[in-house]
Design an enzyme around this catalytic site. Structure first.
Site, PDB file in Angstrom:
ATOM      1  CB  THR A   1    -111.237 106.188   6.198  1.00  0.00           C
ATOM      2  OG1 THR A   1    -110.601 104.920   6.343  1.00  0.00           O
ATOM      3  CG2 THR A   1    -112.684 106.099   6.645  1.00  0.00           C
ATOM      4  CD  GLU A   2    -108.028 103.386   2.318  1.00  0.00           C
ATOM      5  OE1 GLU A   2    -108.130 104.542   2.801  1.00  0.00           O
ATOM      6  OE2 GLU A   2    -107.009 102.687   2.444  1.00  0.00           O
ATOM      7  CG  ASN A   3    -113.203 101.913   5.855  1.00  0.00           C
ATOM      8  OD1 ASN A   3    -112.451 102.882   5.853  1.00  0.00           O
ATOM      9  ND2 ASN A   3    -113.944 101.611   6.898  1.00  0.00           N
TER      10      ASN A   3
END
Lengths: 236, 218
Positions: free
Chosen positions: B53-55
């Site tokens: 998840t890119e966060n």
């Protein structure tokens, strides 16, 4: 003798002047330095340029700073979030300038700014409206866009723990923009749940080395944005 | 699973299950917000996928038990998630180095429009009073090895989402590899849209009529 700890959020943000550029960490509520932002609202600086992934939710933290009309421009990747009503109103009313940047480009611009790299090429946004007016160049037959490094006068970040030398560790996905913003600001201010003496953090686990951090402030029990929003809280 | 009497083709869950069948064991996968998130529920027995998840998390697990969540352990949709054994946290520049640097094998995204040349529009209608918000979509399509789109075949008003040319602002040019809809699985090839599979009970003509660009059989 190095001791970067300051007595509280108010003292930490006291010298942020009108017109300053301020990086504010966080992705959604994770890593949002609410207490530092509230101190900045109390302090009164105006005409700020804010660099942050989102625009806050409800009327606390970053959204409260916007609501108080202290921010003239925001550089941001995703200004539209659930419970985000303050920004849309200001934007539609022409009261705030938006520079929309793809999230990875925003991160790399900040990293580059902190690393002394003035500009770089990225494949993101090629062929899209966000490429308009940008220099492009082919490498290996593929098109890339020129993007510029980003620096700011101040960075406001939330960590979990810091030592008096400014070494910081983070908490889970609250790390997000903290380490790169710390590198890219003239003055980096980090709020943490606890400040410990130098030696209190194992050097093997330090995420932001103290050289990137100017001030650490203890906020033992930071508020959670979603809880404040659910309770209908506003600031001030 | 409840099924609308007028439902043609796969339900959303079935679309997600069909897509999951195509993900090789051991892949690093980024799932977009919405229908793409459903894919995580249908990983076939015996396969292990690692979700990015890119966060800032690799090894993302399902939602936490009620009351056991952490507001600072969230996914890109800002929902609370868990971190599985073997997970890692990292900052945003590292996360997008994984994306742009070609380290993520697959991303699954929603779409407003997909063109037969692989162009994707999924971030903005371009309407003047819309609040533009792009997030990580442009970085994902520019860097991830394979881009799968999962979407309804048409809009709510019946316009095709698979089109000759996107009319909405692009997210990326020539980036989509494959599309999963309730009606079919369709590859995007240099020769345009090519049918891979029809959902049960749906015939080729039905799909062709609802596709806004030529659709070929293999």
């Amino acid at each position: 003798m190095i001791d970067k700890s300051v007595p509280g959020p108010a003292a930490a943000v006291a010298d942020i002047r009108d017109g300053a550029s301020v990086m504010i960490g966080g992705f959604g509520e994770a890593g949002s330095p609410i207490e530092l932002i509230h101190a900045l609202i109390d302090q009164g600086a105006r005409g700020l340029t804010v660099i942050s992934n989102n625009t806050g939710s409800g009327e606390v933290g970053l959204a409260a700073l916007l609501k108080a009309e202290r921010v003239s421009k925001i550089i941001c990747s995703f200004p539209r979030t659930a419970n985000s009503t303050v920004f849309p109103e200001l934007y539609r009313g022409g009261k705030i300038e938006l520079e929309l940047v793809p999230q990875g480009t925003l991160a790399e611009r900040i990293r580059a700014g902190g690393a002394g790299i003035p500009a770089f090429y990225t494949p993101a946004a090629v062929g899209t409206p966000l490429a308009e007016g940008k220099e492009s160049r082919l490498f290996g037959g593929k098109e890339y866009l020129l993007e510029h490094g980003l620096r700011a006068d101040f960075a406001l970040i939330k960590g979990r723990r810091a030592d008096t030398h400014g070494n910081v560790v983070y908490h889970k996905t609250a790390r997000n923009f903290g380490p790169i913003m710390a590198m890219a600001a003239g003055v980096t201010i980090v709020q943490v749940n606890s400040v410990v003496p130098a030696g209190g953090i194992d050097p093997e686990v330090v995420v932001s080395p103290g050289i990137f951090v100017d001030r650490v402030v203890e906020v033992a029990e930071p508020a959670h944005e979603s809880e404040l929003v659910a309770a209908g809280a506003t600031y001030p | 699973m409840t099924r609308d009497i007028d439902q043609v083709g796969w339900t959303r869950d079935e679309m997600a299950r069909r897509l999951a069948l195509d993900i090789p064991d051991g892949s690093y996968v980024n799932l977009g917000i919405g229908i793409p998130e459903l894919v995580a529920r249908f990983v076939p027995e015996g396969r292990m996928l690692i979700y990015h998840t890119e966060n800032g998390l690799l090894g993302m697990g399902p939602s936490p038990e009620k009351g056991a969540g952490d507001p600072e352990l969230i996914n890109a949709g800002k929902r609370q998630v868990t971190a599985l054994p073997g997970a890692a946290f990292f900052h945003h520049a590292d996360s997008f180095a994984m994306i742009r640097g070609g380290h993520i094998d697959l991303c699954v995204l929603g779409a407003m429009q997909v063109a037969c040349n692989g162009d994707l529009a999924n971030w903005s209608t371009g309407e003047p009073d819309a609040i533009p918000a792009v997030g990580g979509a442009m970085d994902l399509v520019a860097g991830v090895k394979s881009v799968y789109v999962i979407t309804q075949h048409g809009t709510k008003s019946g316009e095709p989402k698979l089109v000759e040319r996107c009319t909405y602002p692009l997210t990326g040019r020539g980036v989509v590899n494959r599309v999963y809809t309730e009606l079919a699985v369709i590859d995007v090839t240099p020769a345009g849209f090519v049918l891979v599979e029809l959902s049960p009970g749906v015939d080729f003509e039905h799909v062709r009529e609802r596709t806004g660009a030529p659709l070929r059989r293999r």
